[in-house]
Design an enzyme around this catalytic site. Sequence first.
Site, PDB file in Angstrom:
ATOM      1  N   ARG A  24       0.842  -1.206   0.000  1.00 43.24           N
ATOM      2  CA  ARG A  24       0.000   0.000   0.000  1.00 43.24           C
ATOM      3  C   ARG A  24       0.878   1.258   0.000  1.00 43.24           C
ATOM      4  O   ARG A  24       0.496   2.304  -0.504  1.00 43.24           O
ATOM      5  CB  ARG A  24      -0.958  -0.012   1.195  1.00 43.24           C
ATOM      6  CG  ARG A  24      -1.773   1.258   1.325  1.00 43.24           C
ATOM      7  CD  ARG A  24      -3.089   1.126   2.091  1.00 43.24           C
ATOM      8  NE  ARG A  24      -3.063   0.211   3.206  1.00 43.24           N
ATOM      9  CZ  ARG A  24      -2.520   0.439   4.404  1.00 43.24           C
ATOM     10  NH1 ARG A  24      -1.918   1.597   4.647  1.00 43.24           N
ATOM     11  NH2 ARG A  24      -2.556  -0.477   5.347  1.00 43.24           N
ATOM     12  N   TYR A  66     -15.853  16.604 -16.277  1.00 43.42           N
ATOM     13  CA  TYR A  66     -16.234  15.206 -16.234  1.00 43.42           C
ATOM     14  C   TYR A  66     -17.351  15.065 -15.181  1.00 43.42           C
ATOM     15  O   TYR A  66     -17.218  15.576 -14.058  1.00 43.42           O
ATOM     16  CB  TYR A  66     -15.007  14.381 -15.839  1.00 43.42           C
ATOM     17  CG  TYR A  66     -15.300  12.936 -15.637  1.00 43.42           C
ATOM     18  CD1 TYR A  66     -15.616  12.123 -16.714  1.00 43.42           C
ATOM     19  CD2 TYR A  66     -15.296  12.365 -14.372  1.00 43.42           C
ATOM     20  CE1 TYR A  66     -15.912  10.788 -16.534  1.00 43.42           C
ATOM     21  CE2 TYR A  66     -15.585  11.032 -14.182  1.00 43.42           C
ATOM     22  CZ  TYR A  66     -15.893  10.251 -15.273  1.00 43.42           C
ATOM     23  OH  TYR A  66     -16.194   8.930 -15.089  1.00 43.42           O
ATOM     24  N   ASP A 113      -6.843  18.717 -14.458  1.00 44.55           N
ATOM     25  CA  ASP A 113      -7.161  17.366 -14.924  1.00 44.55           C
ATOM     26  C   ASP A 113      -6.669  17.283 -16.370  1.00 44.55           C
ATOM     27  O   ASP A 113      -7.248  17.888 -17.270  1.00 44.55           O
ATOM     28  CB  ASP A 113      -8.681  17.131 -14.831  1.00 44.55           C
ATOM     29  CG  ASP A 113      -9.086  15.714 -15.250  1.00 44.55           C
ATOM     30  OD1 ASP A 113      -8.335  15.084 -16.014  1.00 44.55           O
ATOM     31  OD2 ASP A 113     -10.164  15.265 -14.823  1.00 44.55           O
ATOM     32  N   LYS A 121      -7.746   6.200 -19.479  1.00 41.97           N
ATOM     33  CA  LYS A 121      -7.981   6.729 -20.819  1.00 41.97           C
ATOM     34  C   LYS A 121      -6.701   6.613 -21.666  1.00 41.97           C
ATOM     35  O   LYS A 121      -6.287   5.513 -21.940  1.00 41.97           O
ATOM     36  CB  LYS A 121      -8.505   8.166 -20.702  1.00 41.97           C
ATOM     37  CG  LYS A 121      -9.573   8.347 -19.584  1.00 41.97           C
ATOM     38  CD  LYS A 121     -10.861   7.609 -19.854  1.00 41.97           C
ATOM     39  CE  LYS A 121     -11.813   7.533 -18.652  1.00 41.97           C
ATOM     40  NZ  LYS A 121     -12.218   8.795 -18.071  1.00 41.97           N
TER      41      LYS A 121
END
Length: 378
Positions: free
Chosen positions: A46, A98, A170, A195
């Site tokens: 992690r 978005y 972004d 993406k």
Amino acid sequence: MKFTTKCIHGSDKRYDTTGAVSVPIFQSATFMHPGVGQSTGYDYSRLQNPTREHLERTIANLEEGADAMAFSSGMAAEATLMELFSPGDHIIASDDLYGGSIRLFQHISAKNGIETTLLDTGDPDALKQAIRPETKAVFVETPTNPMMQITDIAAVAAITRPLGILLIVDNTFLTPYLLRPIPLGADIVLHSGTKYLGGHNDTLAGFLVVASEDLSTRLRFLYKTTGACLSPFDSWLIVRGLKTLAIRMRQQEATSHVIAQWLRKQPKIRTVHYCGFPDHPGYAISQKQSSGFGAMISFEVDSEVTARRMLERIRLIYFAESLGGVESLMTYPYLQTHADVPEEHRRAKGVNERLLRLSVGLEDAEDLISDLSHALED
Ligand SMILES: *Cc1c(COP(=O)(O)O)cnc(C)c1O
């Protein structure tokens, strides 16, 4: 090193002694300590994992940032990012975002006492006027989703920097191949790695890239504490996808120019939103700050009937959410990505029943045009 080379050799660190050319997948949750109080640099996946670290170094290198963190999705990255803020803080964000980002701000962040003002961040005066003493960040998408509005990142940074307000960009649509917000003054870059970075419509991923060591320390603490990290295997898939990022972006963009021009000439298409048109309102800014216009096109057809018929008739282009992969995808923002955005907000931005969004993939332009042409027939 040039960008195309960095996509392949973006992390110089060697993780094994066999000479493996491809970074190994370190499928281990935990790592042995050599002795008490000692560490190999890896303790628990992690916190750090060698495969993920290879990916993170590559992304930081491509974005020219100080550090990058890989998350299990773009929204996981964004949700962790919002943990930087406290009740009473105020954030300004682009008003055409978005849909998932709007949902996060309006439902989760609002509940946590963080207020968001949505406005056109392409208008620096409107932005200046909306700043309050408690404004902590400006969140920008450029081009916006789905209306392709452009924001001048350096102009926003000139407003936010002196006030100590974080500028978050972004960069999912353009990727560092076409736009690097950090050298332009951004503090944090967000990505949906699902993406273009992954590029094959097969893996969810997200990234936060930071400009400073201080932000790296603050976000690394949140990262290890909230735990939405990317798995070793998925990290490896994104490493593999990244190797062809430059060449994919170049070709997808070239094809999208051809498609956008063609769409514009069709009688049933009213408007085409594409940043690469010289008459696009953000064209001059795009030319100044990015090295290309990307491969996303949205367009408004003459009626809801035409829109629905296109979605049902396309064969080569898939009717599916998402974007940026080798397969071309068409979406219906009104009912998909932006379904949760309040109706009056959608209408005001032009997200209506006639708007479609096309992510141009790597297929041949002629085949894509023939598919679109068939879908537009009576
Ligand atoms: C897809 C997307 C996101 C969310 O990313 P996920 O990987 O789907 O969680 C955020 N911003 C933009 C611009 C996106 O296209």
